[in-house]
Design a protein around this motif. Sequence first.
Motif, PDB file in Angstrom:
ATOM      1  N   ASP A 274       0.924  -1.190   0.059  1.00 18.95           N
ATOM      2  CA  ASP A 274       0.062   0.146   0.025  1.00 18.95           C
ATOM      3  C   ASP A 274       0.891   1.126   0.069  1.00 18.95           C
ATOM      4  O   ASP A 274       1.688   1.461   0.845  1.00 18.95           O
ATOM      5  CB  ASP A 274      -1.002  -0.132   1.386  1.00 18.95           C
ATOM      6  N   ARG A 281       2.906   0.639   3.408  1.00 14.75           N
ATOM      7  CA  ARG A 281       2.517  -0.189   4.224  1.00 14.75           C
ATOM      8  C   ARG A 281       2.181  -1.441   3.761  1.00 14.75           C
ATOM      9  O   ARG A 281       2.107  -1.487   2.527  1.00 14.75           O
ATOM     10  CB  ARG A 281       1.160   0.636   4.896  1.00 14.75           C
ATOM     11  N   HIS A 283      -0.352  -4.617   3.575  1.00 14.10           N
ATOM     12  CA  HIS A 283      -1.839  -5.183   3.847  1.00 14.10           C
ATOM     13  C   HIS A 283      -1.871  -6.540   3.891  1.00 14.10           C
ATOM     14  O   HIS A 283      -1.659  -7.287   3.045  1.00 14.10           O
ATOM     15  CB  HIS A 283      -2.527  -4.411   2.770  1.00 14.10           C
ATOM     16  N   MET A 340      -3.170  -3.703   8.715  1.00 15.44           N
ATOM     17  CA  MET A 340      -2.165  -3.017   7.935  1.00 15.44           C
ATOM     18  C   MET A 340      -0.919  -2.839   8.761  1.00 15.44           C
ATOM     19  O   MET A 340      -0.913  -2.512  10.156  1.00 15.44           O
ATOM     20  CB  MET A 340      -2.589  -1.399   7.864  1.00 15.44           C
TER      21      MET A 340
END
Length: 453
Positions: A274, A281, A283, A340
């Motif tokens: 992400d 990040r 996920h 996350m």
Amino acid sequence: MALLYRATRLKDRADTHVFTFVVTRSATREPDRDVTSKDFCCSHQRWAVAFSRTDASLGVYLVWRGACEGMRVYVDFTFTLLSRDHFTANEGFSGKQVRFSAGSAAQGRGRCITLAELTAKFADARGEFQLELTMSKVRTLYSCELRAPRLDTPPIAFAGFDWSVSASGGNKEPLTLRLVRLSGEGQRCRVRYALALGEGERRLHSGPLECVCDPEGRTPPWNPRPPSRILHKGVRLTVELVWARALAELAVSAAGRAATCYDRDKQAWALRCDTHSETVRLHMLYRDVHHVPRNHLRYVSWSAWLVRASPAPGEADADELPGAPFEHYYAQESADEGLMMETALRVEDISRAGCAFLHAGGELRVRLEWGDTYLLFQATYHVYDDLCRLHAHQMRREITALQAENYSLERQLFSYQKSLAYAQAQAGEPAGAEAAGRRSPAERSLSTDTEYA
């Protein structure tokens, strides 16, 4: 039945695990029925809780399910019956470094509590009660004799894999020992263990060893120092297995395409990159969340690392993600919203040439290490939770009361010391020795005479 209701890892030096079971009335009202919990894992060994009933009492046992010849496990464990009225009325028993082996795989107490007392103090209107099991300082040891020409140990079951220690060398060659994983082909794992040769004063110990098994399941060799040789009469080998954790390494596209992997229970997961914030990040989604049994929770924990493309000499090959290890509870759903995981890698850096974590093809490599997994009964908050919450509030109140009492006693002591010093000063006596024992209010606030958690 004995249903595993909740599991908690305290993350202390003793690696304490606390398991709470809801025991149904079949344990007390059906004497001919064998009541045993489903297997659960603690410190990479499989265990179960079993009950025995006589006409007037109930017995409780901890059962080791992974028993094999030559292996022994030492455990500190405590069984506690949770009172419905007050935590000080809990009853139980404990053992320190209790030995489990192939010949004694069950340890406990045959007469833990009378049925009358159990019904009066611990069971509810349905005849169900809660039992808490605490396990800590779990040690797994395996011993055997290495004797030429057989220089390999029989298979050793640990952490869901089969292992063996392979030895090479003879009377004229120095001895080399290597831990080898015999099962789980194609799956990487990280293992921590220790080896020892001989007994008594001549015993040679490797110290803690930690490594990632290669594709063939082998670990780096250990060469005893000073060099040891196997005689025809043989040598005593002892292996201590601390932990073994399955690894998965994924190539995750920076463009957002998901990569799939599987945990130790063959459940599917997806990992997606992400880039919609300042830092990258990851996920994490549980694709098989719909496979969780109804009215159950599946607890899963894992750690994650970003793998460097070309680590410099002396530099770690991967950076652990902030917040690791990660953990989550999953109930049966049509789809998982995902968890996350933050990283320290900035989004703008992955578009630049020479990014330390960007591999060929514009991919990030992520290493996952699977931790504890438990399947827990009761997917929602239940009346069973009230008991633990009640105990927690009771303990907080008692600790607050003890702290207040301790503070009051210290104030009285300080007042007595002050009055004594004043009286001695009026009488013309030297107060130096007494004054040395006095404490100012600031010093009193740092008192460690009595400490409460």
